[in-house]
Design an enzyme around this catalytic site. Structure first.
Site, PDB file in Angstrom:
ATOM      1  N   GLY A  16      67.300  55.441  26.553  1.00 38.62           N
ATOM      2  CA  GLY A  16      67.204  54.740  25.274  1.00 38.62           C
ATOM      3  C   GLY A  16      67.573  53.273  25.298  1.00 38.62           C
ATOM      4  O   GLY A  16      67.945  52.710  24.257  1.00 38.62           O
ATOM      5  N   ASN A  26      65.564  50.692  25.672  1.00 35.26           N
ATOM      6  CA  ASN A  26      64.605  49.950  24.826  1.00 35.26           C
ATOM      7  C   ASN A  26      64.867  50.205  23.350  1.00 35.26           C
ATOM      8  O   ASN A  26      64.740  49.299  22.526  1.00 35.26           O
ATOM      9  CB  ASN A  26      63.163  50.313  25.194  1.00 35.26           C
ATOM     10  CG  ASN A  26      62.682  49.526  26.390  1.00 35.26           C
ATOM     11  OD1 ASN A  26      62.457  48.328  26.286  1.00 35.26           O
ATOM     12  ND2 ASN A  26      62.580  50.193  27.540  1.00 35.26           N
ATOM     13  N   MET A  52      58.719  61.029  26.834  1.00 32.83           N
ATOM     14  CA  MET A  52      58.017  61.627  27.972  1.00 32.83           C
ATOM     15  C   MET A  52      57.213  62.864  27.560  1.00 32.83           C
ATOM     16  O   MET A  52      57.330  63.921  28.168  1.00 32.83           O
ATOM     17  CB  MET A  52      59.042  62.002  29.058  1.00 32.83           C
ATOM     18  CG  MET A  52      59.870  60.844  29.540  1.00 32.83           C
ATOM     19  SD  MET A  52      58.860  59.540  30.267  1.00 32.83           S
ATOM     20  CE  MET A  52      58.494  60.316  31.827  1.00 32.83           C
ATOM     21  N   LEU A  75      50.976  63.041  23.548  1.00 30.22           N
ATOM     22  CA  LEU A  75      50.716  63.319  22.132  1.00 30.22           C
ATOM     23  C   LEU A  75      49.265  63.775  21.950  1.00 30.22           C
ATOM     24  O   LEU A  75      48.380  63.364  22.708  1.00 30.22           O
ATOM     25  CB  LEU A  75      50.974  62.049  21.320  1.00 30.22           C
ATOM     26  CG  LEU A  75      52.416  61.547  21.404  1.00 30.22           C
ATOM     27  CD1 LEU A  75      52.511  60.100  20.950  1.00 30.22           C
ATOM     28  CD2 LEU A  75      53.343  62.439  20.590  1.00 30.22           C
ATOM     29  N   ASN A 118      53.860  51.375  22.284  1.00 30.20           N
ATOM     30  CA  ASN A 118      54.570  51.900  23.448  1.00 30.20           C
ATOM     31  C   ASN A 118      54.919  50.747  24.375  1.00 30.20           C
ATOM     32  O   ASN A 118      54.289  49.691  24.326  1.00 30.20           O
ATOM     33  CB  ASN A 118      53.665  52.893  24.193  1.00 30.20           C
ATOM     34  CG  ASN A 118      54.355  53.531  25.390  1.00 30.20           C
ATOM     35  OD1 ASN A 118      55.537  53.884  25.334  1.00 30.20           O
ATOM     36  ND2 ASN A 118      53.632  53.676  26.502  1.00 30.20           N
ATOM     37  N   HIS A 166      55.355  50.037  28.504  1.00 29.11           N
ATOM     38  CA  HIS A 166      55.075  50.628  29.811  1.00 29.11           C
ATOM     39  C   HIS A 166      55.599  49.688  30.899  1.00 29.11           C
ATOM     40  O   HIS A 166      55.347  48.472  30.840  1.00 29.11           O
ATOM     41  CB  HIS A 166      53.563  50.841  29.973  1.00 29.11           C
ATOM     42  CG  HIS A 166      53.213  51.477  31.278  1.00 29.11           C
ATOM     43  ND1 HIS A 166      53.475  52.812  31.541  1.00 29.11           N
ATOM     44  CD2 HIS A 166      52.666  50.972  32.415  1.00 29.11           C
ATOM     45  CE1 HIS A 166      53.085  53.091  32.771  1.00 29.11           C
ATOM     46  NE2 HIS A 166      52.592  51.999  33.326  1.00 29.11           N
TER      47      HIS A 166
HETATM   48  C1  GRF Z   1      61.203  52.209  30.334  1.00 30.61           C
HETATM   49  O1  GRF Z   1      61.034  51.661  31.605  1.00 30.61           O
HETATM   50  C2  GRF Z   1      59.914  52.187  29.568  1.00 30.61           C
HETATM   51  O2  GRF Z   1      59.085  51.130  29.900  1.00 30.61           O
HETATM   52  C3  GRF Z   1      59.271  53.489  30.009  1.00 30.61           C
HETATM   53  O3  GRF Z   1      60.306  54.397  30.136  1.00 30.61           O
HETATM   54  C4  GRF Z   1      61.519  53.697  30.403  1.00 30.61           C
HETATM   55  C5  GRF Z   1      62.477  54.113  29.336  1.00 30.61           C
HETATM   56  O4  GRF Z   1      63.741  53.523  29.493  1.00 30.61           O
HETATM   57  N1  GRF Z   1      58.244  53.892  29.065  1.00 30.61           N
HETATM   58  P1  GRF Z   1      64.741  53.514  28.261  1.00 30.61           P
HETATM   59  O5  GRF Z   1      64.900  54.976  27.837  1.00 30.61           O
HETATM   60  O6  GRF Z   1      64.151  52.677  27.190  1.00 30.61           O
HETATM   61  O7  GRF Z   1      66.012  52.959  28.816  1.00 30.61           O
END
Ligand code: GRF
Length: 204
Positions: free
Chosen positions: A14, A16, A94, A97, A111, A113
């Site tokens: 989490g 982000n 993860m 959908l 999203n 990536h």
């Molecule tokens: C991040 O690298 C994001 O780009 C990818 O999954 C990872 C999630 O990391 N989709 P966090 O849970 O946000 O720390």
């Protein structure tokens, strides 16, 4: 203008999500508020941060639904509706959908990536970037469409790949950029600045 009620969907760490919360909470004029953090994993680390930040959380364990993607997505949809959510941010979520869910949120679901799309869709992006010998790597924010990591690109940030990089050092350099561009992407979307024109997203 009312702040757009935003849900963040997580499965793990989490970081982000935290970056989005900090930016939204830290700026009085930020056009979005984080109104819900929803996890498909009861033990997702990010839930603790959200609870401590006083953000409503919900857990819908995807393993209870097995292969029933439609059932899981319907449960999520009900939770989003109950919280009057207007924007959905996937942040390390993860779970694939259903096309129906994606259609419903088209233009309102984003999203992040950890690669410069359309290169390195899917998992293990940093290891694959190193294996391919690319000199630049990075991250991408995009609208979510039914195809995985395929939606129109909103923002990208590139970082150099250094000779002595490992998956960890490269991943950390990319993650710092993720934490910068994801909140900025949410700001642009919530303020109504983004216009989708085919594959291109314009913010002028
Ligand atoms: C991040 O690298 C994001 O780009 C990818 O999954 C990872 C999630 O990391 N989709 P966090 O849970 O946000 O720390």
């Amino acid at each position: 203008m009312a702040r757009k009620r935003t849900a963040i969907l997580i499965s793990g760490r989490g970081s982000n999500m935290a970056a989005l919360v900090w930016r939204a909470d830290g700026e009085p004029d930020f056009p979005a508020e984080v109104a819900l953090v929803l996890s498909n994993k009861p033990d997702a680390k990010g839930l603790e941060f959200a609870r401590n930040a006083g953000i409503p959380t919900a857990v819908i364990p995807s393993k209870d639904y097995g292969k029933d993607r439609a059932g899981f997505d319907a449960a999520m949809q009900a939770e989003l509706r109950a919280n009057n959510i207007e924007i959905v941010c996937l942040a390390g979520f993860m779970r694939l959908l259903t096309p129906e869910f994606c259609e419903h949120w088209m233009g309102r679901m984003i999203n992040i990536h950890p690669a410069l799309l359309p290169s390195f869709k899917g998992l293990d992006t940093h290891a694959r970037a190193l294996a391919e010998g690319v000199k630049f790597h990075g991250c991408t924010t995009h609208f979510v469409t039914p195809g995985m990591d395929e939606g129109p690109i909103i923002m990208q940030a590139a970082v150099p790949v250094l000779d002595d990089d490992t998956e960890e050092t490269l991943g950390a350099r990319v993650l710092a950029e993720e934490h910068r561009i994801y909140p900025e992407t949410l700001r642009l979307l919530a303020s109504g600045a983004l216009k989708i024109d085919g594959r291109r997203v314009k913010s002028g």
